[in-house]
Design a protein around this motif. Structure first.
Motif, PDB file in Angstrom:
ATOM      1  N   SER A  92       9.923 -14.094  68.277  1.00 37.06           N
ATOM      2  CA  SER A  92      11.355 -14.203  67.993  1.00 37.06           C
ATOM      3  C   SER A  92      11.931 -15.524  68.504  1.00 37.06           C
ATOM      4  O   SER A  92      11.692 -15.918  69.647  1.00 37.06           O
ATOM      5  CB  SER A  92      12.111 -13.038  68.645  1.00 37.06           C
ATOM      6  OG  SER A  92      13.504 -13.220  68.518  1.00 37.06           O
ATOM      7  N   SER A  93      12.718 -16.192  67.653  1.00 35.37           N
ATOM      8  CA  SER A  93      13.408 -17.423  68.045  1.00 35.37           C
ATOM      9  C   SER A  93      14.811 -17.147  68.591  1.00 35.37           C
ATOM     10  O   SER A  93      15.416 -18.003  69.223  1.00 35.37           O
ATOM     11  CB  SER A  93      13.534 -18.360  66.833  1.00 35.37           C
ATOM     12  OG  SER A  93      14.357 -17.758  65.834  1.00 35.37           O
ATOM     13  N   GLY A  94      15.338 -15.955  68.303  1.00 35.74           N
ATOM     14  CA  GLY A  94      16.696 -15.617  68.725  1.00 35.74           C
ATOM     15  C   GLY A  94      17.783 -16.134  67.815  1.00 35.74           C
ATOM     16  O   GLY A  94      18.978 -16.001  68.117  1.00 35.74           O
ATOM     17  N   LYS A  95      17.413 -16.717  66.665  1.00 34.61           N
ATOM     18  CA  LYS A  95      18.407 -17.355  65.789  1.00 34.61           C
ATOM     19  C   LYS A  95      19.398 -16.352  65.201  1.00 34.61           C
ATOM     20  O   LYS A  95      20.579 -16.664  65.040  1.00 34.61           O
ATOM     21  CB  LYS A  95      17.710 -18.121  64.675  1.00 34.61           C
ATOM     22  CG  LYS A  95      16.976 -19.364  65.153  1.00 34.61           C
ATOM     23  CD  LYS A  95      16.255 -20.071  64.011  1.00 34.61           C
ATOM     24  CE  LYS A  95      15.526 -21.317  64.508  1.00 34.61           C
ATOM     25  NZ  LYS A  95      14.792 -22.007  63.423  1.00 34.61           N
ATOM     26  N   MET A  96      18.941 -15.144  64.884  1.00 36.13           N
ATOM     27  CA  MET A  96      19.841 -14.165  64.273  1.00 36.13           C
ATOM     28  C   MET A  96      20.870 -13.668  65.283  1.00 36.13           C
ATOM     29  O   MET A  96      22.070 -13.587  64.991  1.00 36.13           O
ATOM     30  CB  MET A  96      19.034 -12.991  63.705  1.00 36.13           C
ATOM     31  CG  MET A  96      19.839 -12.067  62.798  1.00 36.13           C
ATOM     32  SD  MET A  96      20.328 -12.827  61.235  1.00 36.13           S
ATOM     33  CE  MET A  96      22.088 -12.967  61.442  1.00 36.13           C
ATOM     34  N   GLY A  97      20.426 -13.341  66.481  1.00 38.09           N
ATOM     35  CA  GLY A  97      21.368 -12.904  67.506  1.00 38.09           C
ATOM     36  C   GLY A  97      22.354 -13.993  67.866  1.00 38.09           C
ATOM     37  O   GLY A  97      23.545 -13.738  68.072  1.00 38.09           O
ATOM     38  N   HIS A  98      21.862 -15.224  67.923  1.00 40.03           N
ATOM     39  CA  HIS A  98      22.723 -16.370  68.226  1.00 40.03           C
ATOM     40  C   HIS A  98      23.786 -16.533  67.149  1.00 40.03           C
ATOM     41  O   HIS A  98      24.978 -16.731  67.453  1.00 40.03           O
ATOM     42  CB  HIS A  98      21.867 -17.637  68.325  1.00 40.03           C
ATOM     43  CG  HIS A  98      22.605 -18.857  68.752  1.00 40.03           C
ATOM     44  ND1 HIS A  98      23.240 -19.688  67.855  1.00 40.03           N
ATOM     45  CD2 HIS A  98      22.819 -19.396  69.980  1.00 40.03           C
ATOM     46  CE1 HIS A  98      23.808 -20.686  68.514  1.00 40.03           C
ATOM     47  NE2 HIS A  98      23.569 -20.537  69.802  1.00 40.03           N
ATOM     48  N   ALA A  99      23.385 -16.435  65.876  1.00 38.48           N
ATOM     49  CA  ALA A  99      24.342 -16.569  64.770  1.00 38.48           C
ATOM     50  C   ALA A  99      25.392 -15.465  64.817  1.00 38.48           C
ATOM     51  O   ALA A  99      26.578 -15.709  64.545  1.00 38.48           O
ATOM     52  CB  ALA A  99      23.603 -16.539  63.429  1.00 38.48           C
ATOM     53  N   LEU A 100      24.986 -14.256  65.166  1.00 45.37           N
ATOM     54  CA  LEU A 100      25.932 -13.146  65.272  1.00 45.37           C
ATOM     55  C   LEU A 100      26.918 -13.365  66.421  1.00 45.37           C
ATOM     56  O   LEU A 100      28.107 -13.047  66.301  1.00 45.37           O
ATOM     57  CB  LEU A 100      25.176 -11.834  65.478  1.00 45.37           C
ATOM     58  CG  LEU A 100      24.479 -11.270  64.236  1.00 45.37           C
ATOM     59  CD1 LEU A 100      23.379 -10.296  64.637  1.00 45.37           C
ATOM     60  CD2 LEU A 100      25.483 -10.603  63.308  1.00 45.37           C
ATOM     61  N   ALA A 101      26.444 -13.933  67.523  1.00 40.05           N
ATOM     62  CA  ALA A 101      27.320 -14.198  68.667  1.00 40.05           C
ATOM     63  C   ALA A 101      28.319 -15.307  68.345  1.00 40.05           C
ATOM     64  O   ALA A 101      29.500 -15.208  68.685  1.00 40.05           O
ATOM     65  CB  ALA A 101      26.487 -14.573  69.886  1.00 40.05           C
ATOM     66  N   VAL A 102      27.843 -16.364  67.671  1.00 39.05           N
ATOM     67  CA  VAL A 102      28.743 -17.455  67.269  1.00 39.05           C
ATOM     68  C   VAL A 102      29.823 -16.933  66.323  1.00 39.05           C
ATOM     69  O   VAL A 102      31.013 -17.227  66.486  1.00 39.05           O
ATOM     70  CB  VAL A 102      27.950 -18.595  66.601  1.00 39.05           C
ATOM     71  CG1 VAL A 102      28.892 -19.602  65.935  1.00 39.05           C
ATOM     72  CG2 VAL A 102      27.070 -19.307  67.622  1.00 39.05           C
ATOM     73  N   ALA A 103      29.421 -16.141  65.336  1.00 35.58           N
ATOM     74  CA  ALA A 103      30.383 -15.597  64.374  1.00 35.58           C
ATOM     75  C   ALA A 103      31.393 -14.692  65.070  1.00 35.58           C
ATOM     76  O   ALA A 103      32.596 -14.751  64.772  1.00 35.58           O
ATOM     77  CB  ALA A 103      29.645 -14.828  63.281  1.00 35.58           C
ATOM     78  N   ALA A 104      30.933 -13.852  65.985  1.00 40.35           N
ATOM     79  CA  ALA A 104      31.841 -12.951  66.701  1.00 40.35           C
ATOM     80  C   ALA A 104      32.879 -13.727  67.492  1.00 40.35           C
ATOM     81  O   ALA A 104      34.068 -13.382  67.509  1.00 40.35           O
ATOM     82  CB  ALA A 104      31.041 -12.038  67.631  1.00 40.35           C
ATOM     83  N   LYS A 105      32.441 -14.809  68.143  1.00 40.88           N
ATOM     84  CA  LYS A 105      33.375 -15.629  68.918  1.00 40.88           C
ATOM     85  C   LYS A 105      34.400 -16.282  67.997  1.00 40.88           C
ATOM     86  O   LYS A 105      35.599 -16.301  68.304  1.00 40.88           O
ATOM     87  CB  LYS A 105      32.592 -16.695  69.697  1.00 40.88           C
ATOM     88  CG  LYS A 105      33.467 -17.539  70.608  1.00 40.88           C
ATOM     89  CD  LYS A 105      34.078 -16.695  71.707  1.00 40.88           C
ATOM     90  CE  LYS A 105      35.045 -17.498  72.565  1.00 40.88           C
ATOM     91  NZ  LYS A 105      36.248 -17.937  71.835  1.00 40.88           N
ATOM     92  N   ARG A 106      33.951 -16.794  66.866  1.00 41.39           N
ATOM     93  CA  ARG A 106      34.885 -17.432  65.930  1.00 41.39           C
ATOM     94  C   ARG A 106      35.873 -16.426  65.351  1.00 41.39           C
ATOM     95  O   ARG A 106      37.010 -16.777  65.036  1.00 41.39           O
ATOM     96  CB  ARG A 106      34.112 -18.110  64.788  1.00 41.39           C
ATOM     97  CG  ARG A 106      33.347 -19.347  65.215  1.00 41.39           C
ATOM     98  CD  ARG A 106      32.725 -20.043  64.022  1.00 41.39           C
ATOM     99  NE  ARG A 106      31.828 -21.114  64.431  1.00 41.39           N
ATOM    100  CZ  ARG A 106      31.033 -21.760  63.604  1.00 41.39           C
ATOM    101  NH1 ARG A 106      31.008 -21.442  62.312  1.00 41.39           N
ATOM    102  NH2 ARG A 106      30.247 -22.736  64.039  1.00 41.39           N
ATOM    103  N   LEU A 107      35.448 -15.186  65.230  1.00 46.25           N
ATOM    104  CA  LEU A 107      36.323 -14.148  64.683  1.00 46.25           C
ATOM    105  C   LEU A 107      37.251 -13.555  65.741  1.00 46.25           C
ATOM    106  O   LEU A 107      37.986 -12.620  65.448  1.00 46.25           O
ATOM    107  CB  LEU A 107      35.478 -13.052  64.030  1.00 46.25           C
ATOM    108  CG  LEU A 107      34.708 -13.480  62.766  1.00 46.25           C
ATOM    109  CD1 LEU A 107      33.726 -12.387  62.340  1.00 46.25           C
ATOM    110  CD2 LEU A 107      35.652 -13.824  61.631  1.00 46.25           C
ATOM    111  N   GLY A 108      37.196 -14.102  66.952  1.00 41.49           N
ATOM    112  CA  GLY A 108      38.185 -13.738  67.961  1.00 41.49           C
ATOM    113  C   GLY A 108      37.723 -12.815  69.059  1.00 41.49           C
ATOM    114  O   GLY A 108      38.504 -12.474  69.950  1.00 41.49           O
ATOM    115  N   ALA A 109      36.471 -12.383  69.038  1.00 37.37           N
ATOM    116  CA  ALA A 109      36.008 -11.393  70.007  1.00 37.37           C
ATOM    117  C   ALA A 109      35.773 -11.993  71.387  1.00 37.37           C
ATOM    118  O   ALA A 109      35.531 -13.195  71.538  1.00 37.37           O
ATOM    119  CB  ALA A 109      34.720 -10.738  69.509  1.00 37.37           C
ATOM    120  N   SER A 110      35.819 -11.130  72.385  1.00 39.14           N
ATOM    121  CA  SER A 110      35.303 -11.449  73.714  1.00 39.14           C
ATOM    122  C   SER A 110      33.829 -11.071  73.700  1.00 39.14           C
ATOM    123  O   SER A 110      33.487  -9.890  73.552  1.00 39.14           O
ATOM    124  CB  SER A 110      36.061 -10.653  74.775  1.00 39.14           C
ATOM    125  OG  SER A 110      35.455 -10.799  76.041  1.00 39.14           O
TER     126      SER A 110
END
Length: 398
Positions: free
Chosen positions: A210-228
């Motif tokens: 695993s490279s972690g790219k999918m989890g990283h992309a989900l975390a970036v998107a969540a932050k941009r969408l306003g989440a903590s």
């Protein structure tokens, strides 16, 4: 679609040269970039560098004929979708936070109503001076985004805080500010990503690809969408997620502990980490030598973190799991979805070209209570938003 306009204000610090690369990166991503420079900034880098990249005149003097004629500070303030001062010197920070508008940069900043970002860079003592820190706190109180300076070697020869943040972080701060819709505002999100590593001895370990790219992309998107966002990840070679609470782990047991520490009040939990199913029953204290033709390891099962979450999360929490398969994808993934009590499960096959470990793209089937939905191949960043769209819809039904 109309281009977004990024307005960069360059003030007089040695880090001004890095703004040239930032400008180039923004242009490559399709943004329209306008630049304002202070006279002192022009001593470090020439306006021509920015003009060649942006195809716009660089504004420096308030009383240039073309500036006065077009009331340029007002027109640029209205045009900008986001305004970043990079680098922001102690002097410029002090002026903008106290409403002093005595040049093109500070005047335009005062007139702008778009999201504003401050990226400080200066000598360590200047940065850590209580006056500067109080001014940065005032910036935050006015709603400006402050990208904290990094630690490192400075041009003055000192080593400490005050170094301009990495360009990847500056880019993320800009793109985060440009995301106007924030459907996850006020929501707490826990996301896991990357592999786990299980020690065999002080030298060797068991892991996966695993490279972690999918989890990283989900975390970036969540932050941009306003989440903590709390982003828990194994050993990965990816930039930090801007604005997220970063929790680095190594083993599955450490991951389990981190999840138990953060899950209780989460609105969304996404288990995108590739968790090792087994660990060594005992870890050798010294390096195991190559004495025998065969090495036998006794393995014991790691905790099933997703199953544990399925039994312990609150009724309001949306739980998303991931499944990587090599055969009978839909059957195995559906079985996992039911057994682990997920609200959504994202499944893909390691044998599908363009999907799986290490890829920048993915091809997934999304399983919910009502359907299984096959999505076409797409970049993992784009897929992250597709997944979030479905998770948000599920949360509305809770």
């Amino acid at each position: 679609m109309e281009k977004k306009t990024v307005l960069l204000g360059i003030s007089g610090g040695i880090a001004a040269f890095k703004s040239v690369q930032l400008t180039s990166d923004l242009i490559k991503k399709g943004y329209d970039v306008e630049v304002i420079m202070t006279p002192h900034a022009c001593e470090f880098v020439k306006p021509l560098s920015f003009e060649a990249l942006t195809n716009h005149n660089v504004c420096v003097d308030m009383f240039d004929s073309h500036v006065v004629r077009n009331t340029k500070h007002i027109s640029l303030a209205k045009k900008a979708d986001v305004f970043m001062i990079v680098p922001a010197t102690a002097n410029v920070i002090a002026k903008i936070v106290h409403g002093i508008a005595d040049d093109m940069l500070t005047t335009t900043f005062l007139a702008a109503t778009c999201p504003k970002i401050i990226a400080p860079a200066m000598n360590t003592n200047m940065y850590e001076n209580p006056i500067t820190q109080n001014n940065l706190a005032l910036c935050r109180s006015y709603g400006y985004h402050v990208v904290d300076a990094a630690n490192g070697f400075l041009a003055c020869g000192d080593h400490g805080s005050g170094k301009l943040a990495d360009l990847s972080i500056l880019m993320e701060a800009i793109e985060d500010a440009l995301q106007r819709e924030k459907p996850l505002q006020g929501k707490k999100v826990v996301i896991t990503g990357g592999p786990t590593q299980e020690a065999i001895d002080p030298v060797r370990y068991i892991t996966n690809h695993s490279s972690g790219k999918m989890g990283h992309a989900l975390a970036v998107a969540a932050k941009r969408l306003g989440a903590s966002v709390t982003y828990i990840h194994g050993p990965i070679n990816l930039p930090a997620v801007y604005g997220a609470d970063d929790v680095a782990i190594t083993s599955a047991q450490e991951l389990f502990t981190a999840v138990k520490d953060t899950y209780a009040d989460a609105d969304f939990i996404i288990m995108a980490a590739a968790v090792g199913d087994y660990r060594c029953s005992s870890i050798a204290a010294e390096k195991i030598k190559k004495n025998d033709a065969v090495l036998t390891l006794e393995l014991t099962k790691n905790p099933d973190i997703l199953a544990w979450l399925g039994e312990h999360v609150s009724a309001k929490c949306v739980l998303c799991g991931f499944a990587m398969e090599t055969q009978d994808l839909l059957a195995h993934a559906t079985d996992k979805f039911k057994k682990k009590h997920c609200d959504l499960l994202v499944a893909n096959s390691l044998k599908t070209s363009g999907a799986g470990f290490q890829c920048d793209t993915n091809i997934v089937t999304i399983i919910s209570e009502t359907q299984s939905e096959e999505l076409p191949i797409m970049d993992k960043s784009a897929l992250a938003y597709e997944i979030w769209e479905r998770l948000i819809a599920l949360h509305h039904k809770k």
